[in-house]
Design a protein around this motif. Structure first.
Motif, PDB file in Angstrom:
ATOM      1  N   GLY A   5       0.824  -1.268  -0.105  1.00 26.59           N
ATOM      2  CA  GLY A   5      -0.032   0.058   0.031  1.00 26.59           C
ATOM      3  C   GLY A   5       0.818   1.258   0.087  1.00 26.59           C
ATOM      4  N   ILE A   6       0.628   2.027  -0.851  1.00 29.73           N
ATOM      5  CA  ILE A   6       1.407   3.397  -0.963  1.00 29.73           C
ATOM      6  C   ILE A   6       0.562   4.575  -0.599  1.00 29.73           C
ATOM      7  CG2 ILE A   6       2.608   5.012  -2.650  1.00 29.73           C
ATOM      8  CD1 ILE A   6       3.271   2.487  -4.473  1.00 29.73           C
ATOM      9  N   ASP A   7       1.131   5.387   0.267  1.00 35.43           N
ATOM     10  CA  ASP A   7       0.335   6.515   0.531  1.00 35.43           C
ATOM     11  C   ASP A   7       1.202   7.947   0.261  1.00 35.43           C
ATOM     12  OD1 ASP A   7      -1.257   8.427   1.724  1.00 35.43           O
ATOM     13  OD2 ASP A   7      -0.788   7.939   3.907  1.00 35.43           O
ATOM     14  N   ILE A   8       0.554   8.889  -0.756  1.00 34.47           N
ATOM     15  CA  ILE A   8       1.245   9.862  -1.287  1.00 34.47           C
ATOM     16  C   ILE A   8       0.861  11.093  -0.453  1.00 34.47           C
ATOM     17  CG2 ILE A   8       1.713  11.369  -3.356  1.00 34.47           C
ATOM     18  CD1 ILE A   8       1.131   8.688  -5.114  1.00 34.47           C
ATOM     19  N   GLN A  12       5.377  13.800   2.200  1.00 39.53           N
ATOM     20  CA  GLN A  12       5.790  12.557   2.635  1.00 39.53           C
ATOM     21  C   GLN A  12       5.347  11.622   1.967  1.00 39.53           C
ATOM     22  OE1 GLN A  12       6.741  11.247   6.991  1.00 39.53           O
ATOM     23  NE2 GLN A  12       4.880  10.179   6.579  1.00 39.53           N
ATOM     24  N   LEU A  13       6.153  10.555   1.485  1.00 46.32           N
ATOM     25  CA  LEU A  13       5.710   9.226   0.832  1.00 46.32           C
ATOM     26  C   LEU A  13       5.765   8.034   1.581  1.00 46.32           C
ATOM     27  CD1 LEU A  13       7.365  10.099  -2.562  1.00 46.32           C
ATOM     28  CD2 LEU A  13       5.075  10.666  -2.048  1.00 46.32           C
ATOM     29  N   ARG A  14       4.971   7.131   1.762  1.00 43.15           N
ATOM     30  CA  ARG A  14       5.160   5.888   2.390  1.00 43.15           C
ATOM     31  C   ARG A  14       4.824   4.714   1.935  1.00 43.15           C
ATOM     32  NH1 ARG A  14       2.183   5.973   7.648  1.00 43.15           N
ATOM     33  NH2 ARG A  14       0.504   6.620   6.582  1.00 43.15           N
ATOM     34  N   ILE A  15       5.417   3.575   1.922  1.00 40.53           N
ATOM     35  CA  ILE A  15       4.853   2.278   1.332  1.00 40.53           C
ATOM     36  C   ILE A  15       4.932   1.367   2.523  1.00 40.53           C
ATOM     37  CG2 ILE A  15       7.131   1.668   0.555  1.00 40.53           C
ATOM     38  CD1 ILE A  15       5.914   0.490  -1.841  1.00 40.53           C
ATOM     39  N   GLY A  16       3.802   0.633   2.663  1.00 37.26           N
ATOM     40  CA  GLY A  16       3.649  -0.437   3.513  1.00 37.26           C
ATOM     41  C   GLY A  16       3.475  -1.853   3.055  1.00 37.26           C
ATOM     42  N   PHE A  28       7.974   1.855   4.945  1.00 43.83           N
ATOM     43  CA  PHE A  28       9.244   2.681   4.818  1.00 43.83           C
ATOM     44  C   PHE A  28       8.635   4.031   4.380  1.00 43.83           C
ATOM     45  CE2 PHE A  28      11.576   4.636   1.135  1.00 43.83           C
ATOM     46  CZ  PHE A  28      12.733   5.051   1.768  1.00 43.83           C
ATOM     47  N   LYS A  29       9.124   5.253   4.832  1.00 38.62           N
ATOM     48  CA  LYS A  29       8.775   6.769   4.520  1.00 38.62           C
ATOM     49  C   LYS A  29      10.002   7.284   4.010  1.00 38.62           C
ATOM     50  CE  LYS A  29       9.006   8.065   9.454  1.00 38.62           C
ATOM     51  NZ  LYS A  29       8.165   8.868  10.306  1.00 38.62           N
ATOM     52  N   THR A  30       9.538   8.320   3.309  1.00 37.28           N
ATOM     53  CA  THR A  30      10.774   9.160   2.785  1.00 37.28           C
ATOM     54  C   THR A  30      10.121  10.471   2.414  1.00 37.28           C
ATOM     55  OG1 THR A  30      12.622   9.378   0.947  1.00 37.28           O
ATOM     56  CG2 THR A  30      10.332   8.362   0.086  1.00 37.28           C
ATOM     57  N   ILE A  31      10.788  11.538   2.098  1.00 35.77           N
ATOM     58  CA  ILE A  31      10.370  12.834   1.525  1.00 35.77           C
ATOM     59  C   ILE A  31       9.855  12.740   0.327  1.00 35.77           C
ATOM     60  CG2 ILE A  31      11.795  14.285   3.258  1.00 35.77           C
ATOM     61  CD1 ILE A  31      13.473  15.029   0.615  1.00 35.77           C
ATOM     62  N   ASN A  32       8.893  13.727  -0.242  1.00 32.71           N
ATOM     63  CA  ASN A  32       8.478  13.799  -1.449  1.00 32.71           C
ATOM     64  C   ASN A  32       9.319  15.071  -1.906  1.00 32.71           C
ATOM     65  OD1 ASN A  32       7.223  14.264  -4.051  1.00 32.71           O
ATOM     66  ND2 ASN A  32       4.960  14.135  -3.087  1.00 32.71           N
ATOM     67  N   ASP A  33      10.321  14.327  -2.851  1.00 31.24           N
ATOM     68  CA  ASP A  33      11.264  15.247  -3.466  1.00 31.24           C
ATOM     69  C   ASP A  33      10.690  15.714  -4.547  1.00 31.24           C
ATOM     70  OD1 ASP A  33      13.636  16.314  -4.731  1.00 31.24           O
ATOM     71  OD2 ASP A  33      14.840  14.717  -3.899  1.00 31.24           O
ATOM     72  N   ALA A 270     -17.782   6.881  15.653  1.00 26.90           N
ATOM     73  CA  ALA A 270     -16.512   6.441  16.116  1.00 26.90           C
ATOM     74  C   ALA A 270     -15.167   6.994  15.784  1.00 26.90           C
ATOM     75  CB  ALA A 270     -16.563   4.840  15.784  1.00 26.90           C
ATOM     76  N   MET A 271     -14.293   7.050  16.594  1.00 25.43           N
ATOM     77  CA  MET A 271     -12.942   7.405  15.936  1.00 25.43           C
ATOM     78  C   MET A 271     -12.373   6.311  15.289  1.00 25.43           C
ATOM     79  SD  MET A 271     -12.924  10.674  17.111  1.00 25.43           S
ATOM     80  CE  MET A 271     -11.173  11.044  17.078  1.00 25.43           C
ATOM     81  N   SER A 272     -11.441   7.019  14.485  1.00 29.37           N
ATOM     82  CA  SER A 272     -10.585   5.748  13.505  1.00 29.37           C
ATOM     83  C   SER A 272      -9.961   5.055  14.160  1.00 29.37           C
ATOM     84  CB  SER A 272      -9.636   6.935  12.649  1.00 29.37           C
ATOM     85  OG  SER A 272      -8.861   5.944  11.965  1.00 29.37           O
ATOM     86  N   ALA A 273      -9.962   3.612  13.715  1.00 35.98           N
ATOM     87  CA  ALA A 273      -9.317   2.660  14.259  1.00 35.98           C
ATOM     88  C   ALA A 273      -7.769   2.678  13.811  1.00 35.98           C
ATOM     89  CB  ALA A 273      -9.838   1.400  14.042  1.00 35.98           C
ATOM     90  N   PHE A 274      -7.545   3.108  12.774  1.00 37.87           N
ATOM     91  CA  PHE A 274      -6.194   3.025  12.133  1.00 37.87           C
ATOM     92  C   PHE A 274      -5.334   4.356  11.925  1.00 37.87           C
ATOM     93  CE2 PHE A 274      -8.670  -0.529   9.614  1.00 37.87           C
ATOM     94  CZ  PHE A 274      -7.909  -1.448  10.272  1.00 37.87           C
ATOM     95  N   GLY A 275      -5.852   5.504  12.286  1.00 34.89           N
ATOM     96  CA  GLY A 275      -4.939   6.645  12.742  1.00 34.89           C
ATOM     97  C   GLY A 275      -4.641   7.115  11.164  1.00 34.89           C
ATOM     98  N   ASP A 276      -3.370   7.478  11.427  1.00 31.48           N
ATOM     99  CA  ASP A 276      -2.387   7.928  10.290  1.00 31.48           C
ATOM    100  C   ASP A 276      -2.362   6.667   9.197  1.00 31.48           C
ATOM    101  OD1 ASP A 276      -2.669  10.403  11.088  1.00 31.48           O
ATOM    102  OD2 ASP A 276      -0.511  10.372  11.883  1.00 31.48           O
ATOM    103  N   ASP A 277      -2.470   5.412   9.458  1.00 31.06           N
ATOM    104  CA  ASP A 277      -2.190   4.443   8.882  1.00 31.06           C
ATOM    105  C   ASP A 277      -3.315   3.888   7.851  1.00 31.06           C
ATOM    106  OD1 ASP A 277       0.444   4.158   9.191  1.00 31.06           O
ATOM    107  OD2 ASP A 277       0.162   2.787  11.057  1.00 31.06           O
ATOM    108  N   ALA A 278      -4.684   4.408   8.038  1.00 33.56           N
ATOM    109  CA  ALA A 278      -5.769   4.208   7.266  1.00 33.56           C
ATOM    110  C   ALA A 278      -5.644   4.249   6.143  1.00 33.56           C
ATOM    111  CB  ALA A 278      -7.018   5.033   7.777  1.00 33.56           C
ATOM    112  N   GLY A 279      -5.051   5.120   5.350  1.00 27.56           N
ATOM    113  CA  GLY A 279      -4.528   5.458   3.757  1.00 27.56           C
ATOM    114  C   GLY A 279      -3.976   3.906   3.344  1.00 27.56           C
ATOM    115  N   LEU A 280      -2.964   3.541   4.234  1.00 26.46           N
ATOM    116  CA  LEU A 280      -1.909   2.630   3.730  1.00 26.46           C
ATOM    117  C   LEU A 280      -2.875   1.131   3.653  1.00 26.46           C
ATOM    118  CD1 LEU A 280       1.302   3.069   5.802  1.00 26.46           C
ATOM    119  CD2 LEU A 280       0.978   3.170   3.233  1.00 26.46           C
TER     120      LEU A 280
END
Length: 292
Positions: A5-8, A12-16, A28-33, A270-280
């Protein structure tokens, strides 16, 4: 077998990496260059998973998007990514199925299938962060609409305020109640650069001006939620995003105001169960769906 799963994001860019049961096993996370553009930034993420047996890829991206053709159009916070055919690019690079959708949509999909909305037929997700996002999931499937605009709550008009930027409507929920809107309003009021966390910090200290600003933004949010109630009337509202997670009292305030507009205020929240990882998680899910 594994799924990615990739979150743009704009900064920041992340891949899970997920196992077959949907567990997040590596990230893994890195800056969006900004100097690299879409293709080379994607290459950085692909390099991280080169030793995994990835079966499919899903991508959570800011909009606007052309989901049907797998294309990022012109998101205001993605410099150098305009008209990037991201699905085609990743499919050619990996030889695997790839799918893309709006980041808010995918956060909601994850919550509906695996998180706080699991077990409900109709789930509305509201993301309260720098901007206002959202999604509508019915019986486990995202409802995109004819032009991929279903549940784009950011553009729901809630007042006559004239300010707007980009594709947002004047007086829309995003422009009056999102995190960036709070910062704009607070900066204008206090005469110095203010961030959302500064505004909430002043509120916590008993500052009356900060309280007045948040009283108004919560009222605008309440109107937006009431509009959702009368157009979708979901079984449950799942609330996520950094503003909501860090300030649950603010969510409660807005929901209390919203219930005043409803004919039956007995709604599930209800509050989110996954927080910032929901997109991943949501990205992983559409990647798996693309294999069917």
């Amino acid at each position: 077998m594994a799924y990615a799963g990739i979150d743009i994001g704009g900064t920041q860019l992340r891949i899970g990496v997920f196992d077959d049961e949907g567990n997040l096993t590596d990230v893994f996370k890195t800056i969006n260059d900004r100097s690299l553009g879409g293709e080379k930034n994607m290459d950085v993420l692909l390099d991280f998973v080169k030793d995994y047996d990835i079966m499919a890829y899903g991508i959570a991206s800011p909009g606007p998007l052309d989901v049907k053709h797998g294309k990022i159009l012109n998101p205001p916070n993605l410099y150098g990514w305009d008209n990037f055919e991201i699905v085609r690019y990743l499919e050619e690079k990996t030889g695997k199925p790839v799918a893309v959708n709006n980041d808010g949509n995918l956060a909601g999909l994850a919550e509906a299938r695996m998180g706080a909305g699991k077990g409900y037929d109709s789930v509305v997700f509201i993301g309260m962060s720098t901007g206002m996002g959202g999604s509508f999931v019915y019986k486990g499937e995202l409802i995109n609409g004819a032009h991929c605009n279903t549940a784009e709550f950011y553009n729901v008009i809630v007042c006559d305020d004239p300010y707007h930027h980009g594709s947002a409507n004047p007086g829309s929920l995003n422009e009056i109640a999102g995190g960036a809107a709070m910062e704009r309003i607070a900066t204008e009021h206090f005469g110095k650069q203010m961030f959302a966390k500064d505004l909430f910090g002043l509120y916590d200290q008993g500052n009356k001006d900060a309280a007045a600003i948040l009283e108004r933004t919560s009222e605008m949010l309440a109107r937006g939620i009431a509009n959702i109630y009368y157009t979708i009337d979901p079984d449950i509202y799942v609330i996520g995003g950094s503003i909501a997670v860090n300030n649950p009292w603010y969510v409660e305030k807005a929901m209390t105001k919203a219930k005043g507009y409803m004919t039956d205020p007995n709604i599930n929240v209800a509050m989110s169960a996954f927080g910032d990882d929901a997109g991943l998680y949501g990205a992983m899910l559409i990647g798996k769906d693309a294999m069917k």
